[in-house]
Scaffold this motif. Structure first.
Motif, PDB file in Angstrom:
ATOM      1  N   THR A  89      39.916  40.005  33.363  1.00 27.43           N
ATOM      2  CA  THR A  89      41.362  40.317  33.727  1.00 27.43           C
ATOM      3  C   THR A  89      41.878  41.344  32.981  1.00 27.43           C
ATOM      4  O   THR A  89      42.548  42.234  33.409  1.00 27.43           O
ATOM      5  CB  THR A  89      42.029  38.955  33.744  1.00 27.43           C
ATOM      6  OG1 THR A  89      41.361  38.071  34.584  1.00 27.43           O
ATOM      7  CG2 THR A  89      43.456  39.097  34.189  1.00 27.43           C
ATOM      8  N   ALA A  90      41.847  41.232  31.518  1.00 29.26           N
ATOM      9  CA  ALA A  90      42.375  42.173  30.617  1.00 29.26           C
ATOM     10  C   ALA A  90      41.931  43.527  30.758  1.00 29.26           C
ATOM     11  O   ALA A  90      42.482  44.529  30.839  1.00 29.26           O
ATOM     12  CB  ALA A  90      42.224  41.649  29.298  1.00 29.26           C
ATOM     13  N   VAL A  91      40.571  43.717  30.946  1.00 27.17           N
ATOM     14  CA  VAL A  91      39.893  44.987  31.289  1.00 27.17           C
ATOM     15  C   VAL A  91      40.367  45.429  32.527  1.00 27.17           C
ATOM     16  O   VAL A  91      40.679  46.548  32.688  1.00 27.17           O
ATOM     17  CB  VAL A  91      38.401  44.787  31.196  1.00 27.17           C
ATOM     18  CG1 VAL A  91      37.629  46.082  31.647  1.00 27.17           C
ATOM     19  CG2 VAL A  91      37.954  44.684  29.607  1.00 27.17           C
ATOM     20  N   ASP A  92      40.351  44.855  33.593  1.00 28.37           N
ATOM     21  CA  ASP A  92      40.804  45.047  35.061  1.00 28.37           C
ATOM     22  C   ASP A  92      42.071  45.644  35.004  1.00 28.37           C
ATOM     23  O   ASP A  92      42.508  46.653  35.546  1.00 28.37           O
ATOM     24  CB  ASP A  92      40.367  44.073  36.012  1.00 28.37           C
ATOM     25  CG  ASP A  92      39.189  43.866  36.437  1.00 28.37           C
ATOM     26  OD1 ASP A  92      38.246  44.687  36.001  1.00 28.37           O
ATOM     27  OD2 ASP A  92      38.769  42.671  37.057  1.00 28.37           O
ATOM     28  N   THR A  93      42.974  44.881  34.160  1.00 29.48           N
ATOM     29  CA  THR A  93      44.442  44.926  34.334  1.00 29.48           C
ATOM     30  C   THR A  93      44.654  46.445  33.643  1.00 29.48           C
ATOM     31  O   THR A  93      45.542  47.354  33.815  1.00 29.48           O
ATOM     32  CB  THR A  93      45.066  43.952  33.623  1.00 29.48           C
ATOM     33  OG1 THR A  93      45.104  42.839  34.356  1.00 29.48           O
ATOM     34  CG2 THR A  93      46.641  44.386  33.536  1.00 29.48           C
ATOM     35  N   LEU A  94      43.910  46.675  32.242  1.00 33.54           N
ATOM     36  CA  LEU A  94      44.011  48.047  31.754  1.00 33.54           C
ATOM     37  C   LEU A  94      43.766  49.194  32.490  1.00 33.54           C
ATOM     38  O   LEU A  94      44.602  50.075  32.530  1.00 33.54           O
ATOM     39  CB  LEU A  94      43.147  47.901  30.431  1.00 33.54           C
ATOM     40  CG  LEU A  94      42.899  49.123  29.616  1.00 33.54           C
ATOM     41  CD1 LEU A  94      44.510  49.455  29.141  1.00 33.54           C
ATOM     42  CD2 LEU A  94      42.068  48.910  28.451  1.00 33.54           C
ATOM     43  N   ARG A  95      42.538  49.041  33.421  1.00 34.84           N
ATOM     44  CA  ARG A  95      42.240  49.975  34.138  1.00 34.84           C
ATOM     45  C   ARG A  95      43.293  50.337  35.330  1.00 34.84           C
ATOM     46  O   ARG A  95      43.539  51.325  35.526  1.00 34.84           O
ATOM     47  CB  ARG A  95      40.988  49.541  34.892  1.00 34.84           C
ATOM     48  CG  ARG A  95      39.731  49.830  34.319  1.00 34.84           C
ATOM     49  CD  ARG A  95      38.410  49.492  35.085  1.00 34.84           C
ATOM     50  NE  ARG A  95      37.260  49.504  34.416  1.00 34.84           N
ATOM     51  CZ  ARG A  95      36.423  48.536  34.081  1.00 34.84           C
ATOM     52  NH1 ARG A  95      36.511  47.456  34.918  1.00 34.84           N
ATOM     53  NH2 ARG A  95      35.318  48.560  33.571  1.00 34.84           N
ATOM     54  N   LEU A  96      43.852  49.226  35.734  1.00 33.36           N
ATOM     55  CA  LEU A  96      45.034  49.454  37.029  1.00 33.36           C
ATOM     56  C   LEU A  96      46.458  50.195  36.266  1.00 33.36           C
ATOM     57  O   LEU A  96      46.947  50.957  36.884  1.00 33.36           O
ATOM     58  CB  LEU A  96      45.286  47.992  37.623  1.00 33.36           C
ATOM     59  CG  LEU A  96      44.248  47.387  38.570  1.00 33.36           C
ATOM     60  CD1 LEU A  96      44.458  45.967  38.776  1.00 33.36           C
ATOM     61  CD2 LEU A  96      43.746  48.509  39.862  1.00 33.36           C
ATOM     62  N   THR A  97      46.523  49.558  35.104  1.00 35.12           N
ATOM     63  CA  THR A  97      47.685  50.416  34.371  1.00 35.12           C
ATOM     64  C   THR A  97      47.460  51.869  34.246  1.00 35.12           C
ATOM     65  O   THR A  97      48.567  52.738  34.441  1.00 35.12           O
ATOM     66  CB  THR A  97      48.221  49.451  33.118  1.00 35.12           C
ATOM     67  OG1 THR A  97      47.105  49.509  32.306  1.00 35.12           O
ATOM     68  CG2 THR A  97      48.732  47.979  33.577  1.00 35.12           C
ATOM     69  N   HIS A  98      46.374  52.066  33.739  1.00 33.77           N
ATOM     70  CA  HIS A  98      45.920  53.466  33.609  1.00 33.77           C
ATOM     71  C   HIS A  98      45.852  54.272  34.709  1.00 33.77           C
ATOM     72  O   HIS A  98      46.804  55.268  34.712  1.00 33.77           O
ATOM     73  CB  HIS A  98      44.373  53.524  33.008  1.00 33.77           C
ATOM     74  CG  HIS A  98      44.266  54.953  32.719  1.00 33.77           C
ATOM     75  ND1 HIS A  98      44.725  55.599  31.333  1.00 33.77           N
ATOM     76  CD2 HIS A  98      43.196  55.582  33.054  1.00 33.77           C
ATOM     77  CE1 HIS A  98      44.214  56.748  31.324  1.00 33.77           C
ATOM     78  NE2 HIS A  98      43.246  57.119  32.250  1.00 33.77           N
ATOM     79  N   LEU A  99      45.550  53.939  35.895  1.00 32.43           N
ATOM     80  CA  LEU A  99      45.824  54.348  37.211  1.00 32.43           C
ATOM     81  C   LEU A  99      47.216  54.568  37.586  1.00 32.43           C
ATOM     82  O   LEU A  99      47.554  55.652  37.984  1.00 32.43           O
ATOM     83  CB  LEU A  99      44.830  53.761  38.103  1.00 32.43           C
ATOM     84  CG  LEU A  99      43.267  54.058  38.019  1.00 32.43           C
ATOM     85  CD1 LEU A  99      42.754  53.131  38.951  1.00 32.43           C
ATOM     86  CD2 LEU A  99      42.974  55.110  38.237  1.00 32.43           C
ATOM     87  N   ALA A 100      47.804  53.496  37.386  1.00 37.06           N
ATOM     88  CA  ALA A 100      49.419  53.370  37.798  1.00 37.06           C
ATOM     89  C   ALA A 100      49.984  54.560  36.958  1.00 37.06           C
ATOM     90  O   ALA A 100      50.910  55.141  37.504  1.00 37.06           O
ATOM     91  CB  ALA A 100      49.708  52.152  37.613  1.00 37.06           C
ATOM     92  N   GLY A 101      49.657  54.400  35.634  1.00 38.46           N
ATOM     93  CA  GLY A 101      50.487  55.430  34.827  1.00 38.46           C
ATOM     94  C   GLY A 101      50.190  56.924  35.224  1.00 38.46           C
ATOM     95  O   GLY A 101      50.871  57.900  35.100  1.00 38.46           O
ATOM     96  N   LYS A 102      48.947  57.343  35.886  1.00 44.07           N
ATOM     97  CA  LYS A 102      48.781  58.632  36.363  1.00 44.07           C
ATOM     98  C   LYS A 102      49.386  59.005  37.522  1.00 44.07           C
ATOM     99  O   LYS A 102      49.557  60.148  37.956  1.00 44.07           O
ATOM    100  CB  LYS A 102      47.064  58.839  36.477  1.00 44.07           C
ATOM    101  CG  LYS A 102      46.323  58.851  35.122  1.00 44.07           C
ATOM    102  CD  LYS A 102      44.905  59.148  35.288  1.00 44.07           C
ATOM    103  CE  LYS A 102      44.158  59.342  33.783  1.00 44.07           C
ATOM    104  NZ  LYS A 102      43.318  60.384  33.889  1.00 44.07           N
ATOM    105  N   GLN A 103      49.444  57.878  38.452  1.00 42.27           N
ATOM    106  CA  GLN A 103      50.121  58.102  39.803  1.00 42.27           C
ATOM    107  C   GLN A 103      51.368  58.390  39.907  1.00 42.27           C
ATOM    108  O   GLN A 103      52.298  58.963  40.906  1.00 42.27           O
ATOM    109  CB  GLN A 103      49.469  57.278  40.814  1.00 42.27           C
ATOM    110  CG  GLN A 103      48.201  57.071  40.864  1.00 42.27           C
ATOM    111  CD  GLN A 103      47.810  56.043  41.793  1.00 42.27           C
ATOM    112  OE1 GLN A 103      48.233  55.071  42.013  1.00 42.27           O
ATOM    113  NE2 GLN A 103      46.389  56.015  42.137  1.00 42.27           N
TER     114      GLN A 103
END
Length: 149
Positions: A89-103
């Protein structure tokens, strides 16, 4: 809920915790981990300016802070390292926050939260770094978790 979590964080980070209090924290660690897993997506809503004060997101941010403190303590670390799905969950959330930060405007890191001379005091600033801290703590001296990451 946020205030309760802040009080828990202070107590968890206190070095003078008795063994009885430690047992209480271990019993509550599972509950906190499940709450984090269920609500971690709420933080992603903060990228929309209208949801800057979303209570679920603020609770999730504090849950992450408490989990980081708990995994910084060796007696609680092993218990949470074995908790099913927390690392994923932590790794998946990190990926999603990284993508959200780029968009959109990246509210999750302090370097992107500065405009001119003013610093924005957004509640999600530092969320990514706390996720990385949690992931690092969960992988500390745990070969199985290291291989998962």
């Amino acid at each position: 809920r946020v205030t309760l979590l802040e009080l828990m964080m202070v107590k968890v980070s206190d070095n003078s915790v008795t063994s009885e209090e430690m047992n209480v924290f271990l019993r509550h660690a599972d509950f906190l981990a499940v709450c984090f897993q269920e609500n971690c997506g709420a933080v992603l809503k903060l990228t929309a300016a209208t949801d800057a004060e979303d209570e679920e997101a603020l609770v999730t941010i504090r849950l992450l802070d408490v989990l980081c403190e708990m995994t910084s303590n060796n007696s609680q670390l092993e218990h949470l390292q074995a908790f099913p799905g927390l690392l994923e969950t932590a790794v998946d959330t990190l990926r999603l926050t990284h993508l959200a930060g780029k968009q959109a405007v990246n509210i999750f890191t302090a370097t992107h939260a500065v405009t001119g001379q003013e610093e924005i005091s957004h509640p999600a600033v530092g969320f990514k770094s706390h996720l990385i801290r949690l992931i690092g703590n969960l992988c500390y001296k745990n070969k199985e978790n290291q291989n998962k990451v």
